[in-house]
Structures are given as structure tokens and as C-alpha cells.
Design a protein around this motif. Structure first.
Motif, mmCIF file in Angstrom:
data_model
loop_
_atom_site.group_PDB
_atom_site.id
_atom_site.type_symbol
_atom_site.label_atom_id
_atom_site.label_comp_id
_atom_site.label_asym_id
_atom_site.label_seq_id
_atom_site.Cartn_x
_atom_site.Cartn_y
_atom_site.Cartn_z
ATOM 1 N N GLU A 1 82.330 82.831 -34.680
ATOM 2 C CA GLU A 1 82.350 83.475 -33.373
ATOM 3 C C GLU A 1 82.788 82.498 -32.294
ATOM 4 O O GLU A 1 83.521 82.856 -31.374
ATOM 5 C CB GLU A 1 80.970 84.049 -33.041
ATOM 6 C CG GLU A 1 81.060 84.970 -31.834
ATOM 7 C CD GLU A 1 79.723 85.504 -31.382
ATOM 8 O OE1 GLU A 1 79.056 86.168 -32.184
ATOM 9 O OE2 GLU A 1 79.371 85.249 -30.208
ATOM 10 N N MET A 2 82.343 81.233 -32.427
ATOM 11 C CA MET A 2 82.746 80.236 -31.433
ATOM 12 C C MET A 2 84.254 80.059 -31.432
ATOM 13 O O MET A 2 84.886 79.985 -30.385
ATOM 14 C CB MET A 2 82.085 78.892 -31.748
ATOM 15 C CG MET A 2 80.891 78.595 -30.867
ATOM 16 S SD MET A 2 80.282 76.942 -31.192
ATOM 17 C CE MET A 2 78.556 77.319 -31.362
ATOM 18 N N VAL A 3 84.818 80.003 -32.626
ATOM 19 C CA VAL A 3 86.272 79.836 -32.737
ATOM 20 C C VAL A 3 86.975 81.054 -32.147
ATOM 21 O O VAL A 3 87.902 80.935 -31.345
ATOM 22 C CB VAL A 3 86.680 79.630 -34.219
ATOM 23 C CG1 VAL A 3 88.196 79.655 -34.368
ATOM 24 C CG2 VAL A 3 86.102 78.315 -34.741
ATOM 25 N N GLU A 4 86.484 82.234 -32.526
ATOM 26 C CA GLU A 4 87.175 83.449 -32.097
ATOM 27 C C GLU A 4 86.980 83.754 -30.615
ATOM 28 O O GLU A 4 87.932 83.974 -29.882
ATOM 29 C CB GLU A 4 86.682 84.654 -32.921
ATOM 30 C CG GLU A 4 87.356 84.722 -34.289
ATOM 31 C CD GLU A 4 86.591 85.608 -35.262
ATOM 32 O OE1 GLU A 4 85.927 86.557 -34.793
ATOM 33 O OE2 GLU A 4 86.650 85.331 -36.481
ATOM 34 N N SER A 5 85.707 83.761 -30.177
ATOM 35 C CA SER A 5 85.497 84.263 -28.811
ATOM 36 C C SER A 5 85.517 83.150 -27.774
ATOM 37 O O SER A 5 85.842 83.393 -26.612
ATOM 38 C CB SER A 5 84.200 85.076 -28.724
ATOM 39 O OG SER A 5 83.095 84.238 -28.935
ATOM 40 N N ALA A 6 85.179 81.905 -28.163
ATOM 41 C CA ALA A 6 85.216 80.836 -27.161
ATOM 42 C C ALA A 6 86.525 80.057 -27.252
ATOM 43 O O ALA A 6 86.846 79.254 -26.380
ATOM 44 C CB ALA A 6 84.025 79.899 -27.342
ATOM 45 N N GLY A 7 87.280 80.276 -28.337
ATOM 46 C CA GLY A 7 88.574 79.616 -28.465
ATOM 47 C C GLY A 7 88.484 78.117 -28.688
ATOM 48 O O GLY A 7 89.297 77.350 -28.166
ATOM 49 N N VAL A 8 87.490 77.679 -29.452
ATOM 50 C CA VAL A 8 87.391 76.252 -29.768
ATOM 51 C C VAL A 8 87.926 76.048 -31.182
ATOM 52 O O VAL A 8 88.097 77.007 -31.935
ATOM 53 C CB VAL A 8 85.924 75.753 -29.665
ATOM 54 C CG1 VAL A 8 85.322 76.138 -28.321
ATOM 55 C CG2 VAL A 8 85.071 76.299 -30.800
ATOM 56 N N THR A 9 88.196 74.794 -31.545
ATOM 57 C CA THR A 9 88.663 74.537 -32.907
ATOM 58 C C THR A 9 87.470 74.510 -33.859
ATOM 59 O O THR A 9 86.321 74.393 -33.432
ATOM 60 C CB THR A 9 89.374 73.169 -33.009
ATOM 61 O OG1 THR A 9 88.390 72.137 -32.815
ATOM 62 C CG2 THR A 9 90.466 73.028 -31.947
ATOM 63 N N ALA A 10 87.760 74.594 -35.148
ATOM 64 C CA ALA A 10 86.691 74.565 -36.145
ATOM 65 C C ALA A 10 85.943 73.239 -36.074
ATOM 66 O O ALA A 10 84.726 73.186 -36.251
ATOM 67 C CB ALA A 10 87.269 74.775 -37.546
ATOM 68 N N GLN B 1 85.561 71.345 -33.388
ATOM 69 C CA GLN B 1 84.707 71.356 -32.193
ATOM 70 C C GLN B 1 83.448 72.189 -32.447
ATOM 71 O O GLN B 1 82.337 71.783 -32.105
ATOM 72 C CB GLN B 1 85.488 71.913 -30.997
ATOM 73 C CG GLN B 1 86.557 70.945 -30.488
ATOM 74 C CD GLN B 1 87.494 71.588 -29.481
ATOM 75 O OE1 GLN B 1 87.781 72.784 -29.559
ATOM 76 N NE2 GLN B 1 87.980 70.783 -28.540
ATOM 77 N N ALA B 2 83.626 73.355 -33.068
ATOM 78 C CA ALA B 2 82.472 74.201 -33.385
ATOM 79 C C ALA B 2 81.504 73.437 -34.280
ATOM 80 O O ALA B 2 80.279 73.495 -34.097
ATOM 81 C CB ALA B 2 82.927 75.495 -34.058
ATOM 82 N N ASP B 3 82.053 72.689 -35.221
ATOM 83 C CA ASP B 3 81.204 71.927 -36.140
ATOM 84 C C ASP B 3 80.394 70.870 -35.385
ATOM 85 O O ASP B 3 79.209 70.686 -35.647
ATOM 86 C CB ASP B 3 82.077 71.264 -37.212
ATOM 87 C CG ASP B 3 81.224 70.538 -38.238
ATOM 88 O OD1 ASP B 3 80.442 71.226 -38.933
ATOM 89 O OD2 ASP B 3 81.293 69.293 -38.301
ATOM 90 N N ALA B 4 81.043 70.198 -34.435
ATOM 91 C CA ALA B 4 80.337 69.165 -33.657
ATOM 92 C C ALA B 4 79.199 69.786 -32.854
ATOM 93 O O ALA B 4 78.096 69.229 -32.773
ATOM 94 C CB ALA B 4 81.322 68.448 -32.724
ATOM 95 N N VAL B 5 79.473 70.953 -32.254
ATOM 96 C CA VAL B 5 78.429 71.637 -31.477
ATOM 97 C C VAL B 5 77.279 72.035 -32.398
ATOM 98 O O VAL B 5 76.102 71.844 -32.073
ATOM 99 C CB VAL B 5 79.013 72.878 -30.759
ATOM 100 C CG1 VAL B 5 77.898 73.720 -30.143
ATOM 101 C CG2 VAL B 5 80.019 72.455 -29.699
ATOM 102 N N LEU B 6 77.623 72.554 -33.570
ATOM 103 C CA LEU B 6 76.574 73.007 -34.487
ATOM 104 C C LEU B 6 75.800 71.835 -35.068
ATOM 105 O O LEU B 6 74.604 71.948 -35.331
ATOM 106 C CB LEU B 6 77.183 73.875 -35.593
ATOM 107 C CG LEU B 6 77.559 75.279 -35.083
ATOM 108 C CD1 LEU B 6 78.470 75.991 -36.076
ATOM 109 C CD2 LEU B 6 76.304 76.115 -34.830
ATOM 110 N N ARG B 7 76.462 70.708 -35.246
ATOM 111 C CA ARG B 7 75.740 69.513 -35.714
ATOM 112 C C ARG B 7 74.631 69.155 -34.726
ATOM 113 O O ARG B 7 73.524 68.790 -35.121
ATOM 114 C CB ARG B 7 76.694 68.312 -35.831
ATOM 115 C CG ARG B 7 77.114 67.992 -37.257
ATOM 116 C CD ARG B 7 77.884 66.664 -37.308
ATOM 117 N NE ARG B 7 77.010 65.499 -37.290
ATOM 118 C CZ ARG B 7 77.311 64.328 -36.717
ATOM 119 N NH1 ARG B 7 78.468 64.163 -36.081
ATOM 120 N NH2 ARG B 7 76.463 63.319 -36.765
ATOM 121 N N LEU B 8 74.956 69.273 -33.441
ATOM 122 C CA LEU B 8 73.935 69.003 -32.430
ATOM 123 C C LEU B 8 72.801 70.025 -32.535
ATOM 124 O O LEU B 8 71.621 69.671 -32.599
ATOM 125 C CB LEU B 8 74.545 69.041 -31.020
ATOM 126 C CG LEU B 8 73.535 68.964 -29.863
ATOM 127 C CD1 LEU B 8 72.761 67.647 -29.888
ATOM 128 C CD2 LEU B 8 74.219 69.136 -28.516
#
Lengths: 442, 442
Positions: B200-209, B211-218
Motif C-alpha cells: 500500500e505504501m508503494v501504491e498509494s504513497a508512491g515510495v519505492t520498495a 523506502q517502504a522496507d526502511a520505514v517498516l524496519r523502524l
């Protein structure tokens, strides 16, 4: 930028005004509960048909009403009696009788704003529903007495009367159908005097001068309670309704004294009528001996049938309403409000940055001992923090800098006198400090 | 006859529901006061322009608004934060800072009615305004801890996070302008799991996979508090905003422990985001260990500027809101509500008509000793009165008929066990009865 302002006729309560207000409401709750009255609440908004036509034309005009988003006509309650009637009709089967409730809640009336009158104000009502017993009437007197004493007022007078006595007299004079205009005139007796009241009764109620005189003889019947009670049968000409009313009034007066109400706080006053209310039996007013001019601070009475508009069940009852705003104004003019802006007495300046957690721990230990404590949030200069403490009305400051923390002692400073004492304190041994604070704030 | 009914989405509170509700509000007041928070109140109605556009589109749609009788557009408050902002802008010059207030009051939202959600509900907020100090943040944790303990809940967890940590990470990833959609996705992590959240982050927020991974790691950083705090600098890539946020979070965590909050009630949870709120610093959620599914019962956080729409004065603050209805529902499912309909424990049947004043006097003496007492208003049969006492949930009945009054003793009956004991009593010597009642009801 939007201008920050309240609507005309509405007001904010800042802490210095809200603290005594909240205390007064809490005192009222405790007194009500101690007699077995239970709290209820009802919605602010009611179906419009519940509210209209229940008070006077005036309350209808002043009603805040609108269509909600679903297109339903709704209104904001203008008192707590109409919602109680609706509530009782709806739930009395579940609740059973006797039903004793109190309700402390805001009501709204679009009145012309004037000094001391607002469009939103809190009402504070108690009622006993479903019994005609004189014990409930006596108890209502006891509740009013307990309320005023709990609020800290010693010099007050509860005036009691029974509407049935006048009703009986009017019956005996053949004026039963003129009760409302006669009552309306009679309500002015205190303000305009005997002659003008008599004239008004003759002119606007259409009674004869002799009839007006008989009514005024009753209203003017004065003296100590027992002699009034003794003279009433003759004044009311032996009418049966009046006789029953006199007997009930006697029961209430003597019962209240037997329950412990002081005789100098209880008065029989056959001139009070509460003309525009819906009472049918005993009625009460309560005045403060030091401030008689502010009018009654707690009024009420007995009514025949609470909820006739909503149910066939006959629900007689008795209740009264504490005038919260009037009482607060009275306490203020009597100098009984402290004016503090803080609901706790102890202030802890935080001025040695390295000991932040020590201040917090100290405060937490005092709270565990039931002592309210505010810790200043920023390590500003001590003088600045003490100035803040003075402005807020704290009683005591606990001062501890690096030296104090090392020495295992703190300074307890009484802010009004600026006197300080050193008190031993460590996180392991907080008891001496707790005792010193309890002594300084008691 | 008018049908007695409440509006859809509104409800009456009968005594059995109102008694615990009132107790909970009173407990909250006492805790707030013990930290130096002072009560305020604001009008139910505000100028419409104060309220619109302050929450979400949803709150605008749900607003109860209308024209008052003077043609002014007005609205009923939908929360206590917007009125606080208006209030602070208007009065902060008088009040000074730090300003610590609590506000317990109803709010109105024309939501679609559903199970457990009403259009009128009470909010219970506390805030400290005008300081960015970490001490105020620590104190907010202590207030939540004290609230839950005072309510009688032992097993709870206060989760804390600092929004600045994620903000810093997003900065370091070049995603500062995508904070809102990222937060919105992140809020669903607990419900939909890692993979779907990342998608959803990739699709609706337009971030890369990546970047999404870094956010989720946090967000997934888990473990005991100190090890989370130790690992955060690496996860956030040394970003300065994040580093300051980690330092503040460390201060709050350690400060709360030092103030006496139990370590098993405090948790660092970097996954909580409170995405749709206006918080900028520390954020809190509080869950009940026995009922994690009901969600947070006390949430809040730090915000940068409370009243920017109404004043140029910069007013940072921190606050939280106790979920009254959710807590009451929780207490009910935990079997912690007594279900009684009476706010006092002692019942006095009035069954010997000739001794009416003796019952009243006895009740009055107990009240003077701090014991709440209800006297039945009518001299019905004893059995009938005791049935009433059982239905209402009284604990004890004091039974005195003619024989007892003559013998100078009364029966004290524990209603749950039906056990009775005789206790000496006369109006002159009430102490034995007072002691017996205190023992029976403690």
C-alpha cells in the motif's frame, strides 16, 4: 486569522471560576447521594415535540431548536424538569417507585443577555417521584438544610408553605377558578405592598375588596411557626382542603425539627406562592440571612403529576433546585471564595536541572500520600518560578537545590508568610516531609 | 399523549449506568488536580467559524450547526481541542504559561449510530500548554499511570513513541513530503500485516520498495525498551531530527521510571503513529492487558502549536484524552461494575408509622457520621420494603419496629447474606450503631 471569541450570552470558565463551581457541584452530589438520590443524565437534544409547549410561551420563544442532519426537528433542553418527565414516563417501569434522582447539567435559553444571566447555565435538581408521603416532604427540607451546611453557609432560612392552604381559602371564597391571577398578584406583595397588591387583585383578578382582604390576611399571617399553624384554621374558615394543607405543613415543620434541622433555620411563611410554577402542595424557598436581597438559592415543592403529557401513570413527586450561579455569586460577595487558580496546594520549583528525576520522584511520593503537587516544567530561575507560584495561589513551595539534595533536606516555604523551614527528606524517608506539608496546608 | 422517546443515537443514563460514570469522572478530576491541572469549561455553542474546517471533512459533515434566534451561525462543539485552542488564544494573556487544564464535557457528532457509539459523548482531556519541556512529557505519562491505577486497573501498558523519529527517517529517505500517506498506511500495519502495508505504501504513497522496507524496519523494531533505544540511531541512519527524537524518547522513558511508573507498564513502541492526529512529538497509547482488543483507553501526544488559527502566539503543548465510554465498557466486561442503582449503602425501612421521626433522626445521625442512608418514604409492610432494598442494591438495612425502639436496640441486616445482628441504639447514644454500620459496609 479567526477572531477567538465566545457567543453573546455565553462564557468561558477560567480556573479561578471553575474550581469553586466544580467544588459546589461535588458537594451537592455528595449530599444528594447521602440521602439515596441517584444520578441520571438525559440527552442535551430532545425531539422538539418533547420540549415545546411544556414551559411558558417565553420558554418556547427562547428555545434553541433546529433540524438535525436527518431532518428531524430537535431542541436543546431548557430545564431539567421536562426531560425528567419524559425520562420517568419512559423508564419508570424499569426503575420502580419511589424513584429518587438528582441531575446536574447545563440547560439553554435564548434570553436577552443581562448582568449575571447567561444563555447556558447549570441546573442542579433533586426529586422524589412516585410517593405522596409526608416523609418525602420532610426529607426535602433536610436535603436543603444539609446542602447549605455542606457548602459552608451557616446563616440561612428555609421558608415553607403549602399551596393547598391558599387553594382551600380560595375555594371557600368561591374563587377557585381565579387561582392563577390571584397568585400572580400575590407574588408581588413583598415588592409593591399591601394596598397596591389588593388593588391589583381587584382589577386584574376581578375579586371583591373583601375577598382580596381575606387572601391578604392569610398571606400576612406572621409570627413564630407554632402560632401561625394555630391561627391558620380560623383564617381559612375551616375549609377542608386548607385544613389538610395545614395538617401536612405542621407534619413537615415538626418532622424537619425532629430530624435535626435547627429551628432558627426553618420558618413557616404563608406569603410565598411561587405563583408561576406547577406546584400543588408544600413549597420551599431558601434565603441567606446575610444576603436576603439575592432571593432564594434553593426552591421547590410538591407537584401532583409529573409526566401526564407522556404517560397515563400518575406520578406525584417533590423536588427542589439549587441555584448554583446565585450561590456562587453569594459566596463571592461573602468573601468565601479563595480565588486560587490551582486545585492543589503544593508547588515544587524545578531549578536544578540535574535533579529533574528527584523532583518528579518527590512529587510522586507526596501524591501517593494524598497531597496534590505541581512541578514547574522548566528549569528557570527560582525567583521566576516562585513568582508564578504566587500568581497561581499555591500555599506551599518545596525548595530543593543541589545543596539540599546532597544534605538530605528540603525547604518548605509557606508562600503567604514567606517563612521557610528545613525538613529532612530523601526518597527512602519521605515521611517527615509528608507530615510537614500536611501541617502547613491543613 | 406524546410518545416519550430519545433521539436516534442519543441515550438516557439510568442510575446503574450513571453511578460508575460519575465515579470515573470524579476519579479523573482528583488525579488531574493532584498534578496541578485546573478545570475549565467552555460553551457548548461556538460561532460556527470557530468550529468548521478544524477537524476533518468528516467532523465538518457531522457538525450540529444552525442559526440561533439572532440569525448567527452557531455549532455544537465536536471535541474539546478546538474550544481549547480558541480559549487559549483568547485568555492566555490572563492565564500565563505554563497553563495546565483539564476539561470533562460532552461533545456532539452526527455520526451514523452504531453499537456502542453515540452522537453525544463525554470527552475527558488534560493538556499542558506553553512549554516544550520534557518534564511535561514525562508528567503526561505519570498522569496516565495514576489515572488507570486510581480507576482500579492494575494490568495496563502505556506505549510511547516519538513522531519525530519517523519524521527524521522520512527526511533521510527524501520522503518528508509524503509523511501523511506513509503514516496512513503505517497505521494499518497491525491489521493487515507487513506485506500488504508495504504494497500500500508503494501504491498509494508512491515510495519505492526499499523506502517502504526502511520505514517498516523502524516500525517493526521490537524488544525491551533500552535495546530499542540503542538500535534506533542505526535504523534512522543518523538523521538529526530522528536523533533528537530518540534522545527525547529516552528522557521520557527513563524519567517516567524514575518518577515511579512501573517498568512492566511502560513500553516503547515505534509502530504507533496516531496517523490522523496533529501530533509532532511524543505520542501515547494505553491498552488494558486483559482486554487488548478494545484499543487504546488513553491516547495523546505533543503538538507544536495549538492555536495558530486564532493567535500569532506560538503555543506548543502536550495532552491526552481518557476514553471514558471505552473504559466503562471495559470495567463492565471485567466484572468490575457493581450494578447497584443506589449511591448509598444503608437502607432504613419505615414500617412503624408512629416512629417516623425516630427513623428520620437515626438517618440524620448516620449522615452526620459520613454514612449515606435512604429512608423508605411510606410505612408499607416490611417485606415489601426489603424487596425494594434488594432490587436497588443496598448493602445493609437497619430494622427497627416498636419493640426495638422500646428496647433501645435495632437490627442491622446484611442484605446479601440475610444475617442480622442486634445493636444498641438510642438517639442519645448512636455510636455503637455507627461503628456496626461502618464495619458492615467496609
Amino acid at each position: 486569522m479567526i477572531q477567538p471569541r465566545t457567543l453573546k450570552g455565553f462564557r468561558d470558565y477560567l480556573p479561578a471560576a471553575m474550581i469553586p463551581r466544580e467544588q459546589l457541584m461535588q458537594t451537592a452530589r455528595e449530599v444528594f447521594r447521602s440521602f439515596g438520590f441517584a444520578p441520571i443524565d438525559t440527552p442535551t437534544l430532545e425531539h422538539l415535540e418533547i420540549l415545546t409547549g411544556k414551559g411558558s410561551d417565553e420558554t418556547d420563544r427562547q428555545l434553541y431548536s433546529f433540524e438535525d442532519n436527518g431532518g428531524r426537528p430537535v431542541g436543546m433542553r431548557f430545564d431539567l424538569t421536562v426531560p425528567l418527565a419524559r425520562f420517568a414516563a419512559q423508564h419508570i417501569g424499569t426503575l420502580g417507585t419511589p424513584f429518587k434522582r438528582y441531575h446536574i447539567a447545563p440547560v439553554w435559553r435564548g434570553e436577552k443577555p443581562q448582568e449575571g444571566r447567561y444563555r447556558e447555565f447549570v441546573q442542579c435538581d433533586f426529586d422524589t417521584i412516585g410517593t405522596t408521603s409526608e416523609l418525602a416532604d420532610i426529607e426535602a427540607v433536610c436535603v436543603i438544610d444539609a446542602l447549605l451546611r455542606a457548602i459552608g453557609i451557616d446563616a440561612f432560612t428555609i421558608s415553607i408553605n403549602n399551596r393547598a392552604i391558599l387553594t382551600g381559602l380560595l375555594e371557600s371564597l368561591g374563587l377557585a377558578d381565579k387561582t392563577t391571577p390571584v397568585l400572580r398578584s400575590l407574588d408581588k406583595l413583598g415588592k409593591i405592598g399591601r394596598e397596591k397588591t389588593a388593588n391589583e387583585m381587584v382589577e386584574s383578578a376581578g375579586v371583591t375588596a373583601e375577598q382580596a382582604d381575606a387572601v391578604l390576611r392569610l398571606a400576612e399571617c406572621d409570627g413564630d411557626a407554632e402560632s401561625i399553624l394555630a391561627s391558620l384554621p380560623e383564617i381559612t374558615g375551616g375549609n377542608e382542603t386548607a385544613a389538610a394543607g395545614i395538617e401536612r405543613l405542621t407534619q413537615i415543620y415538626r418532622g424537619a425539627l425532629a430530624s435535626g434541622v435547627s429551628p432558627d433555620r426553618l420558618k413557616i411563611d404563608v406569603s410565598i406562592a411561587r405563583g408561576l410554577d406547577y406546584y400543588t402542595g408544600v413549597i420551599f424557598e431558601t434565603t441567606l440571612d446575610e444576603l436576603p436581597g439575592i432571593g432564594s438559592v434553593c426552591s421547590g415543592g410538591r407537584y401532583d403529576n409529573l409526566a401526564g403529557l407522556y404517560t397515563k401513570q400518575h406520578l406525584p413527586g417533590i423536588g427542589a433546585s439549587l441555584g448554583l450561579d446565585r450561590l456562587l455569586a453569594a459566596l463571592e460577595s461573602l468573601g468565601r471564595l479563595s480565588g486560587v487558580s490551582k486545585p492543589c496546594a503544593v508547588f515544587v520549583p524545578f531549578f536544578d536541572k540535574g535533579h529533574r528525576d528527584d523532583y518528579l520522584k518527590l512529587a510522586s511520593q507526596l501524591r501517593d500520600a494524598g497531597i496534590g503537587v505541581e512541578v514547574y516544567p522548566e528549569p528557570k530561575k527560582l525567583g521566576q518560578q516562585l513568582k508564578y507560584a504566587d500568581s497561581q495561589g499555591f500555599a506551599v513551595a518545596i525548595i530543593a537545590g543541589g545543596n539540599e539534595w546532597e544534605a538530605g533536606a528540603v525547604q518548605v516555604k509557606t508562600l503567604a508568610t514567606k517563612e521557610s523551614q528545613d525538613v529532612a527528606y530523601s526518597h527512602e524517608s519521605p515521611d517527615a516531609l509528608i507530615e510537614a506539608i500536611q501541617a502547613a496546608t491543613s
